[in-house]
Design an enzyme around this catalytic site. Structure first.
Site, PDB file in Angstrom:
ATOM      1  CD1 TRP A 138      -5.392   4.340  -0.979  1.00  0.00           C
ATOM      2  CD2 TRP A 138      -5.243   4.589  -3.204  1.00  0.00           C
ATOM      3  NE1 TRP A 138      -4.064   4.316  -1.334  1.00  0.00           N
ATOM      4  CE2 TRP A 138      -3.943   4.471  -2.683  1.00  0.00           C
ATOM      5  CE3 TRP A 138      -5.398   4.757  -4.580  1.00  0.00           C
ATOM      6  CZ2 TRP A 138      -2.796   4.508  -3.482  1.00  0.00           C
ATOM      7  CZ3 TRP A 138      -4.253   4.785  -5.370  1.00  0.00           C
ATOM      8  CH2 TRP A 138      -2.974   4.662  -4.823  1.00  0.00           C
ATOM      9  CB  SER A 166     -10.398  11.039 -18.330  1.00  0.00           C
ATOM     10  OG  SER A 166      -9.767  12.245 -18.027  1.00  0.00           O
ATOM     11  CB  SER A 167      -5.556   9.524 -17.126  1.00  0.00           C
ATOM     12  OG  SER A 167      -5.990  10.236 -16.003  1.00  0.00           O
ATOM     13  CG  HIS A 257       5.869   3.341  -5.868  1.00  0.00           C
ATOM     14  ND1 HIS A 257       5.693   3.699  -4.558  1.00  0.00           N
ATOM     15  CD2 HIS A 257       6.939   4.034  -6.300  1.00  0.00           C
ATOM     16  CE1 HIS A 257       6.636   4.560  -4.212  1.00  0.00           C
ATOM     17  NE2 HIS A 257       7.414   4.785  -5.241  1.00  0.00           N
ATOM     18  CD  GLU A 259      -2.223   7.586 -10.001  1.00  0.00           C
ATOM     19  OE1 GLU A 259      -1.745   7.313 -11.109  1.00  0.00           O
ATOM     20  OE2 GLU A 259      -3.273   8.212  -9.845  1.00  0.00           O
ATOM     21  CE1 TYR A 261       8.932   9.404  -6.700  1.00  0.00           C
ATOM     22  CE2 TYR A 261       8.131   7.147  -6.804  1.00  0.00           C
ATOM     23  CZ  TYR A 261       8.922   8.109  -6.211  1.00  0.00           C
ATOM     24  OH  TYR A 261       9.679   7.796  -5.124  1.00  0.00           O
ATOM     25  CB  SER A 272      11.772  23.016 -11.503  1.00  0.00           C
ATOM     26  OG  SER A 272      12.135  21.881 -10.771  1.00  0.00           O
ATOM     27  CG  HIS A 306       8.337   0.135  -1.847  1.00  0.00           C
ATOM     28  ND1 HIS A 306       9.105   0.947  -2.617  1.00  0.00           N
ATOM     29  CD2 HIS A 306       7.134   0.745  -1.796  1.00  0.00           C
ATOM     30  CE1 HIS A 306       8.412   1.996  -2.998  1.00  0.00           C
ATOM     31  NE2 HIS A 306       7.209   1.890  -2.511  1.00  0.00           N
ATOM     32  CG  HIS A 307       3.391   0.112  -1.919  1.00  0.00           C
ATOM     33  ND1 HIS A 307       2.985   1.241  -1.262  1.00  0.00           N
ATOM     34  CD2 HIS A 307       4.120   0.539  -2.976  1.00  0.00           C
ATOM     35  CE1 HIS A 307       3.436   2.312  -1.899  1.00  0.00           C
ATOM     36  NE2 HIS A 307       4.127   1.911  -2.940  1.00  0.00           N
ATOM     37  CB  THR A 332      14.160  11.900  -4.612  1.00  0.00           C
ATOM     38  OG1 THR A 332      13.518  10.876  -5.364  1.00  0.00           O
ATOM     39  CG2 THR A 332      13.110  12.796  -4.005  1.00  0.00           C
ATOM     40  CE  LYS A 335      12.861  15.520  -9.961  1.00  0.00           C
ATOM     41  NZ  LYS A 335      12.915  16.412 -11.117  1.00  0.00           N
ATOM     42  NE  ARG A 454      -3.176   3.012   5.392  1.00  0.00           N
ATOM     43  CZ  ARG A 454      -2.747   3.027   4.121  1.00  0.00           C
ATOM     44  NH1 ARG A 454      -1.729   2.275   3.752  1.00  0.00           N
ATOM     45  NH2 ARG A 454      -3.328   3.785   3.224  1.00  0.00           N
TER      46      ARG A 454
END
Lengths: 550, 324
Positions: A138, A166-167, A257, A259, A261, A272, A306-307, A332, A335, A454
């Site tokens: 991907w 679209s988005s 990244h 994406e 979130y 929530s 970090h990727h 995070t 939350k 992987r």
């Protein structure tokens, strides 16, 4: 105010009215149903992947087909399930939650949906293209993505371009709607937290999608194309011609990244909304949660490399990206603690929606914590691109997002269709999914620690077999869970009818009928807090109390 | 209060027991055989202390709240306590994670030099090996010109520097032998560096960790760590053999480069069978084929030395795949 006219008589048939609809509720339902269809398809690909890896030297599918499945499974789950199903919830809920009659641009909204549906079809049908579907994952790193023959990769790029359009249209629509169509009294700090999450989701889409478009366009041009006698052949990522293969990774992850979130934040938003209703309490720390949503959105654009800890970046850069990534853990954590505090001294009811929300909490914590290992770059040198990472992102994206989506489906189903889902089937699918999920993905942490990379189509190392078999069995349990949900949906056509507000919830969508009329509301109460319906009920009680005393 | 105390007790128990428990079994990276892998593993175990403590704290609170605040005999829609938030708590759970993350980052930076920097060479100096990742094999070049494929030999107790790359025409691969340290990508047009210093002899396995195409799963690598004298003997033997059509290198080439797609006996695997093909008997044709590729076959031998081509041909002549 959105303009609304009666549809032309030719467009009133049962099917035609859905195909030509500009009603945000119908578009939302179309989004959700189409995404669920893609979820099933991509899930089946996942089942084949698990079957292939169940035993050492598996040969259920050949390696090329395996790479196609891995690529399309990942791409679909992100672009055809995660983003659009939340766009579906957003479409359905945002106008209702803010007391509007529709989205700001209903026709643009329909365009967004149809672009998504066609973009998805392009991706799925690319399996039948010459040379099969895209095979480079991907992430589609060049040079591999530029060297694979056939049209799969080109269709992958085309599909992503359509989905991006679209988005973008959808994001603009959400922003304009949220800015302009809120009910009287609904200030920014009285807006439901789900609407806050869609607001940040839309800004993030606008900020990062163009970078993805640029990156995949460069791959397209590097692959070469012919336009009316013109041959275009660039070399952005081809080192032999002075290009740089790592450049793509920077561009991709600057998008990639955030994406994560983009998908996770609206899932947080669903949680929530669900937790307070089933705890019979206000959300703990409303402002802290709204603020942390914005903070996560902002910081998510500063952590992309970090990727890329194994591409050989200078240590100073790796150190920066480690610290920036750790910074995201703070909002995070805020939350998670606020959600926990929302349960504290509540009156908890464990309907299916609540079970999925609690399941989300318990699983997402694990996904968040394993992220800390991966942010610490020397540890990532060991864990990167291993099954540990596969486990980590399934704990966040499956355990997080999919559980939240199921929480949302069980919670809002009566609003959308006017009938309840069956509680016994709902609880059955929750427990199967919870057990199956952990059985599938927990052992993958251990496989990664043992050195299983992987995206390998098979493995010869028999000591990896035990965990892999467990994982495959878990995937079947999840399959049964999804089946139970499908049965539940079918059965619900005869489920008990509900009134406006079966959960005694707090937000405006429960003020109108279930399902709501085309124009949503005859009138909208003045909004006095983030829980307008709670305020209404209290005032009603007080008035009755006063009358009783008199 | 009592619940809080017992939770705190549980958390501290985890703090003490966690690293020891994780180090057993497969809950930590594999048993290291080199100081850099050791440094990564101790960082992992240090981080685990906090991760497990937070895990127990959050899941413990979740389960406790679920049990304690369940509805029981209360009315279904009776209000819970109408608490909207508390600033001091917000500050607490914002600053505590900052402290934890600071500790983790500090520990990482303390361990970093031992992971990143090649140790001082001892009496026997250090060794540099060029590692090249190619679809779908690893090629190693020693300072004296010896070439090996897929299996690297290295002396025990000597720092080994690896410069890792991939040819311009190839794709990205990733070098990873878990027991000998973290991974580093082999990227066309870029040279990366890593190292190891094996603390014991033995064979350490690994494989390519970056999706590189159809043969990705078969792109294995191993490092055979030998006593110093044995390694020196091997290196010298290979150097001499290489000048006269090295059958050992030829065999490694057949197994590492050709057989992954065409099968060990040429019976066909990912791609077509080649056993008995006339090309294999014609050294000139073999050279043309591997240097240039043909149709779907990449130029697997582009850039090979004449010695390496000779070695392959010598092997094909001595033991033609699938018999003669």
């Amino acid at each position: 105010m959105a303009v609304r006219t009666e549809p032309h008589p030719a467009y009133q048939g049962k099917v035609v009215s859905w195909l030509t609809t500009t009603d945000h509720k119908r578009i939302g339902i179309l989004y959700i149903c189409t995404s669920l269809l893609f979820f099933v398809l991509a899930g089946l690909m996942g089942l084949v992947i698990r079957l292939q890896l169940m035993q050492a030297n598996g040969d259920v599918v050949d390696p090329q087909r395996y790479n196609e499945l891995v690529t399309i499974h990942g791409t679909s789950m992100v672009f055809l399930v995660g983003v659009p199903i939340l766009a579906g919830f957003g479409n359905y809920l945002v106008p209702l939650m803010i007391g509007a009659h529709d989205m700001a641009f209903p026709r643009l909204n329909a365009l967004s949906y149809w672009l998504f549906a066609f973009g998805g079809a392009v991706l799925m049908l690319s399996f039948f293209a010459q040379g099969g579907a895209a095979q480079a994952g991907w992430t589609s790193y060049p040079p591999l993505a530029e060297q694979t023959a056939g049209h799969g990769q080109d269709l992958w790029i085309l599909s992503l371009h359509i989905l991006t359009a679209s988005s973008i249209a959808g994001a603009i629509n959400f922003l304009v709607t949220i800015h302009n169509l809120r009910a009287r009294g609904m200030t920014w700090t009285r807006m439901p937290l789900f609407v806050w999450s869609i607001y940040v989701y839309a800004w993030l889409l606008l900020a990062v999608l163009p970078v993805l478009s640029a990156a995949i366009t460069m791959i397209l041009l590097d692959r070469g194309l012919e336009l009316g006698g013109w041959e275009i052949q660039t070399s952005f990522f081809d080192p032999a011609e002075g290009g740089n293969a790592v450049l793509y990774q920077h561009a991709f992850w600057f998008f990639g990244h955030p994406e994560v979130y983009i998908i996770v934040l609206p899932a947080f938003g669903i949680i929530s909304e669900v937790l307070p209703v089933f705890a019979r309490k206000p959300i703990f720390g409303y402002k802290a949660i709204a603020f942390s949503t914005v903070a996560i959105g902002f910081f998510s654009m500063l952590v992309w490399a970090h990727h890329m800890f194994t591409v050989g970046l200078p240590i100073s850069l790796q150190a920066y990206f480690m610290i920036a990534s750790m910074v995201i853990a703070v909002p995070t954590g805020m939350k998670i603690f606020n959600w926990l505090a929302t349960l504290w001294r509540g009156n908890l009811a464990f309907d299916s929606a609540m079970l999925f929300a609690l399941g989300f909490l318990s699983i997402f914590v694990v996904g968040g914590l394993t992220g800390i290992y991966l942010a610490a770059f020397p540890i990532d040198w060991q864990l990167h691109d291993s099954y540990f990472v596969v486990a980590h992102f399934h704990y966040t994206l499956f355990g997080g997002v999919v559980f939240a989506i199921f929480a949302g489906l069980h919670y809002w189903w009566p609003k959308m269709f006017g009938r309840m889902l069956d509680e016994r089937l709902g609880k059955l699918s929750f427990w199967l999914l919870f057990v199956g999920f952990n059985l599938t993905f927990f052992p993958q942490h251990l496989l990664g620690l043992e050195g299983m990379p992987r995206r390998i189509a098979t493995y010869a190392n028999e000591s990896w077999e035990g965990y892999n078999t467990l994982s495959t069995v878990g995937s079947w349990v999840m399959g049964v869970a999804i089946l139970a949900f499908v049965v539940n949906v079918l059965v619900s056509r005869n489920g008990p009818r509900v009134g406006n507000d079966p959960w005694r919830a707090y937000t405006l969508e429960w003020y109108t009928t279930s399902p709501p009329p085309p124009h949503n509301f005859d009138d909208v109460p003045y909004v006095t807090s983030p829980r307008p319906l709670y305020d209404l009920r209290r005032r009603l009680r007080e008035r009755e109390g006063a009358r009783g005393a008199a | 209060m009592r619940a809080l105390l017992s939770l705190a007790g549980l958390v501290s128990l985890v703090l003490v027991a966690a690293p020891a428990a994780l180090a057993q079994g497969s809950f930590a990276p594999v048993e290291p055989a080199s100081p850099n892998a050791e440094g990564i593993r101790s960082s992992y175990l240090f981080v685990s202390i906090f991760i497990l403590a937070i895990f127990v704290l959050v899941e413990g609170a979740l389960i406790a709240f679920i049990l304690k605040y369940r509805r029981r005999r209360r009315a279904r829609f009776a209000d819970g306590a109408q608490i909207h938030g508390q600033t001091r708590l917000e500050i607490l759970w914002t600053t505590l994670p900052v402290v934890v993350l600071f500790l983790i980052a500090a520990f990482v930076f303390i361990e970093l030099p031992g992971i990143k920097n090649v140790p001082e060479a001892g009496a026997s100096g250090e060794l540099e090996i060029r590692v090249t990742g190619r679809q779908y094999y690893w090629q190693y070049e020693y300072p004296n010109g010896v070439i090996a494929i897929d299996r690297m030999r290295a002396p025990v107790g000597v720092p080994v520097r690896l410069t890792v790359s991939a040819p311009d025409s190839d794709v990205i691969h990733s070098w990873w032998i878990p027991a000998l340290g973290g991974k580093i990508d082999a990227i066309p047009g870029r040279v990366n560096e890593t190292w190891f210093e094996a603390d014991r002899t033995g064979v350490f396995e690994g494989q390519c960790a970056e999706l590189c195409g159809v043969g990705h799963a078969f792109m294995t690598a191993s490092v055979e760590v030998l006593p110093e004298a044995e390694f020196a003997a091997w290196l010298e033997e290979r150097r001499q053999a290489q000048t006269t059509g090295d059958v050992a290198l030829g065999e490694e080439t057949w197994e590492g480069v050709c057989a992954k797609c065409h099968g060990l006996a040429g019976q066909g695997a990912l791609y077509r069978a080649v056993a008995g093909s006339a090309v294999l008997r014609d050294p000139q044709a073999v050279e043309t084929l591997v240097r240039n590729g043909r149709r779907t076959m990449p130029a697997v031998g582009a850039g090979w030395t004449a010695e390496q081509i000779d070695a392959l041909n010598a092997y094909l002549k001595e033991s033609p795949p699938g018999g003669s």
